[in-house]
Design a protein around this motif. Structure first.
Motif, PDB file in Angstrom:
ATOM      1  N   ILE A 104     -14.044  -3.533  40.250  1.00  0.00           N
ATOM      2  CA  ILE A 104     -13.845  -4.573  39.241  1.00  0.00           C
ATOM      3  C   ILE A 104     -13.563  -5.884  39.958  1.00  0.00           C
ATOM      4  O   ILE A 104     -12.641  -5.958  40.783  1.00  0.00           O
ATOM      5  N   SER A 105     -14.365  -6.904  39.686  1.00  0.00           N
ATOM      6  CA  SER A 105     -14.180  -8.169  40.386  1.00  0.00           C
ATOM      7  C   SER A 105     -14.870  -9.301  39.634  1.00  0.00           C
ATOM      8  O   SER A 105     -16.018  -9.153  39.214  1.00  0.00           O
ATOM      9  N   GLN A 106     -14.157 -10.394  39.458  1.00  0.00           N
ATOM     10  CA  GLN A 106     -14.779 -11.576  38.855  1.00  0.00           C
ATOM     11  C   GLN A 106     -15.844 -12.108  39.797  1.00  0.00           C
ATOM     12  O   GLN A 106     -17.002 -12.270  39.432  1.00  0.00           O
ATOM     13  N   GLU A 109     -16.961 -10.936  45.369  1.00  0.00           N
ATOM     14  CA  GLU A 109     -16.914 -11.239  46.807  1.00  0.00           C
ATOM     15  C   GLU A 109     -15.579 -10.846  47.448  1.00  0.00           C
ATOM     16  O   GLU A 109     -15.381 -11.112  48.629  1.00  0.00           O
ATOM     17  N   THR A 110     -14.675 -10.270  46.705  1.00  0.00           N
ATOM     18  CA  THR A 110     -13.357  -9.948  47.250  1.00  0.00           C
ATOM     19  C   THR A 110     -13.482  -8.903  48.365  1.00  0.00           C
ATOM     20  O   THR A 110     -14.016  -7.810  48.146  1.00  0.00           O
ATOM     21  N   ALA A 111     -12.982  -9.266  49.540  1.00  0.00           N
ATOM     22  CA  ALA A 111     -13.203  -8.427  50.729  1.00  0.00           C
ATOM     23  C   ALA A 111     -12.622  -7.023  50.559  1.00  0.00           C
ATOM     24  O   ALA A 111     -13.267  -6.032  50.909  1.00  0.00           O
ATOM     25  N   LYS A 244       3.763 -16.544  38.226  1.00  0.00           N
ATOM     26  CA  LYS A 244       4.040 -16.761  39.653  1.00  0.00           C
ATOM     27  C   LYS A 244       2.999 -17.667  40.265  1.00  0.00           C
ATOM     28  O   LYS A 244       3.289 -18.592  41.006  1.00  0.00           O
ATOM     29  N   GLU A 245       1.751 -17.302  39.989  1.00  0.00           N
ATOM     30  CA  GLU A 245       0.619 -17.900  40.680  1.00  0.00           C
ATOM     31  C   GLU A 245       0.495 -19.399  40.438  1.00  0.00           C
ATOM     32  O   GLU A 245       0.210 -20.160  41.350  1.00  0.00           O
ATOM     33  N   ILE A 246       0.723 -19.829  39.196  1.00  0.00           N
ATOM     34  CA  ILE A 246       0.460 -21.248  38.934  1.00  0.00           C
ATOM     35  C   ILE A 246       1.701 -22.090  38.683  1.00  0.00           C
ATOM     36  O   ILE A 246       1.637 -23.304  38.791  1.00  0.00           O
TER      37      ILE A 246
HETATM   38  O1  M6R Z   1     -12.808 -12.207  42.163  1.00  0.00           O
HETATM   39  P1  M6R Z   1     -11.893 -11.037  41.950  1.00  0.00           P
HETATM   40  O2  M6R Z   1     -11.794 -10.642  40.520  1.00  0.00           O
HETATM   41  O3  M6R Z   1     -12.254  -9.857  42.815  1.00  0.00           O
HETATM   42  O4  M6R Z   1     -10.478 -11.533  42.419  1.00  0.00           O
HETATM   43  C1  M6R Z   1      -9.399 -10.647  42.500  1.00  0.00           C
HETATM   44  C2  M6R Z   1      -8.094 -11.400  42.653  1.00  0.00           C
HETATM   45  O5  M6R Z   1      -8.097 -12.135  43.853  1.00  0.00           O
HETATM   46  C3  M6R Z   1      -7.836 -12.348  41.478  1.00  0.00           C
HETATM   47  O6  M6R Z   1      -7.838 -11.684  40.254  1.00  0.00           O
HETATM   48  C4  M6R Z   1      -6.496 -13.071  41.637  1.00  0.00           C
HETATM   49  O7  M6R Z   1      -5.437 -12.168  41.556  1.00  0.00           O
HETATM   50  C5  M6R Z   1      -6.388 -14.181  40.595  1.00  0.00           C
HETATM   51  N1  M6R Z   1      -6.101 -15.427  41.228  1.00  0.00           N
HETATM   52  C6  M6R Z   1      -5.355 -13.897  39.545  1.00  0.00           C
HETATM   53  O8  M6R Z   1      -5.293 -14.895  38.583  1.00  0.00           O
END
Ligand code: M6R
Length: 365
Positions: A104-106, A109-111, A244-246
């Motif tokens: 699952i990934s937006q 490209e997540t390593a 946390k993140e923002i």
């Molecule tokens: O592109 P991805 O979905 O694989 O990214 C995974 C995480 O790096 C991403 O969801 C990250 O946790 C976000 N910045 C959360 O808002």
């Protein structure tokens, strides 16, 4: 490109009704009461025979995997596990015959997610992708998949990709479940609920100003808790991550029952505690968790079901969302938490779309 919005994050939060419409179009067929997933058609038999699903990702995508774990076991009745991609890869994982790994990934490209996918394939698993970016590395390396169709997500905080991941996981669960034990009645019920989400999200988004006022009351507090049970436990994690993140506020999310086992010691006078307290199987249990926190001075911000006249007695603030069945509730309950993080960050003067130390996609392990 931003139009009337001040930030991409807010724009993308408000794009969710349409993102979901695009994600569901041609797939959740309400009139026929069935799920059509063209991308999986050639693998339907293997999916039905699959003995185990491993859902994997990082950050927000991992939270989607956790909801997916509940969905797959609840609806498709198949053994499922949600795991951080980074941990899966290095734990010498057992991949038996009949295992399907779902990356699952937006970004695609997540390593860490890519490495986990390769590891699982190496060990014989079938590889599916729930990916937003068409033609991305992970999408190219999977055997089949469901594109999210959320549209480009530019804000570093993942919002519309998350709700589309939940929709895709729901469709996958019904697709597999219907071919096994799920009756037409339940299938129709879930599809109807899923198809109602875009319009219901329009209603949820109307809470934005109310959420901003709540955020303003608590924005100076440096520690927040997010609590939920069942399907809302991953939503609690997601609410805490967004904050946390923002906004750089320290926040923790966990299953509501877990506070009794230690974290309750953190609660002091005025600490904001967000509860997802929608109506469902565990509602009464959530209320007793709320009472425990309140007795120790915590300020309760509840996300509750429209028409719940009881919750106000237990909470300092209530954000109402429309009624839906439990497996679909996370699609609605997460949105006020996205808005909370957004407004808190703006009120604190943070760079919402480009938070410090973070990149949109994490391409190193
Ligand atoms: O592109 P991805 O979905 O694989 O990214 C995974 C995480 O790096 C991403 O969801 C990250 O946790 C976000 N910045 C959360 O808002």
């Amino acid at each position: 490109e931003l139009g009337d919005y001040e930030h991409y994050m807010l724009k993308e939060i408000f794009e969710q009704p349409n993102a979901l419409r695009n994600c569901l179009r041609g797939r959740a067929e309400q009139r026929e009461g069935r799920i059509v997933l063209g991308g999986l058609a050639d693998h339907a038999r293997d999916l039905v025979k699959a003995r185990r699903f491993i859902l994997t990702g990082q950050g927000t995508a991992w939270h989607a995997a956790l909801v997916g774990d509940y969905l797959m076991e609840d609806l498709a009745k198949v053994v499922t596990e949600a795991t951080y991609a980074s941990e899966f890869r290095y734990r010498n994982p057992i991949v038996e015959e009949g295992t399907v790994v779902v990356a699952i990934s937006q970004s695609g490209e997540t390593a860490d997610t890519l490495a986990a996918l390769r590891e699982a394939k190496e060990r014989g698993a079938m590889a599916l992708g729930l990916i937003n970016v068409v033609g991305s590395t992970i999408a190219r390396e999977t055997d089949a998949g469901i594109y999210l169709h959320a549209g480009p997500e530019i804000g570093v905080a993942s919002t519309k990709a998350f709700t589309c991941q939940l929709a895709a996981l729901t469709m996958l669960s019904v697709y597999v479940g219907r071919k096994k034990f799920m009756g037409q009645g339940q299938t129709q019920e879930v599809i109807d609920a899923l198809c109602a989400v875009p319009d219901q999200l329009d209603v949820v988004l109307k809470t934005s100003e109310q959420v901003r006022d709540i955020a303003a009351k608590f924005v100076d507090r440096e520690n927040w808790l997010f609590l939920g049970r069942g399907y809302h436990y991953p939503v609690a994690l997601e609410g805490a991550l967004k904050l946390k993140e923002i906004s750089y506020i320290h926040a923790e999310g966990m299953p509501a029952a877990e506070i009794k086992h230690g974290p309750i010691a953190l609660i002091n006078d005025g600490m904001p505690v967000v509860f997802i307290a929608t109506q469902g199987l565990q509602y009464d249990k959530v209320i007793s968790n709320i009472e425990v926190v309140r007795a120790r001075g915590g300020k309760i911000i509840a996300v509750a079901t429209e028409g719940d006249t009881n919750i106000g007695r237990y909470s300092d603030d209530v954000i109402y969302i429309p009624h839906t069945i439990e497996p679909i509730q996370p699609l609605l309950s997460v949105v006020p938490l996205q808005l909370m993080a957004y407004h808190a960050a703006v009120l604190r003067g943070c760079n919402v779309d480009k938070p410090r130390n973070l990149a949109k996609s994490v391409t190193v392990e």
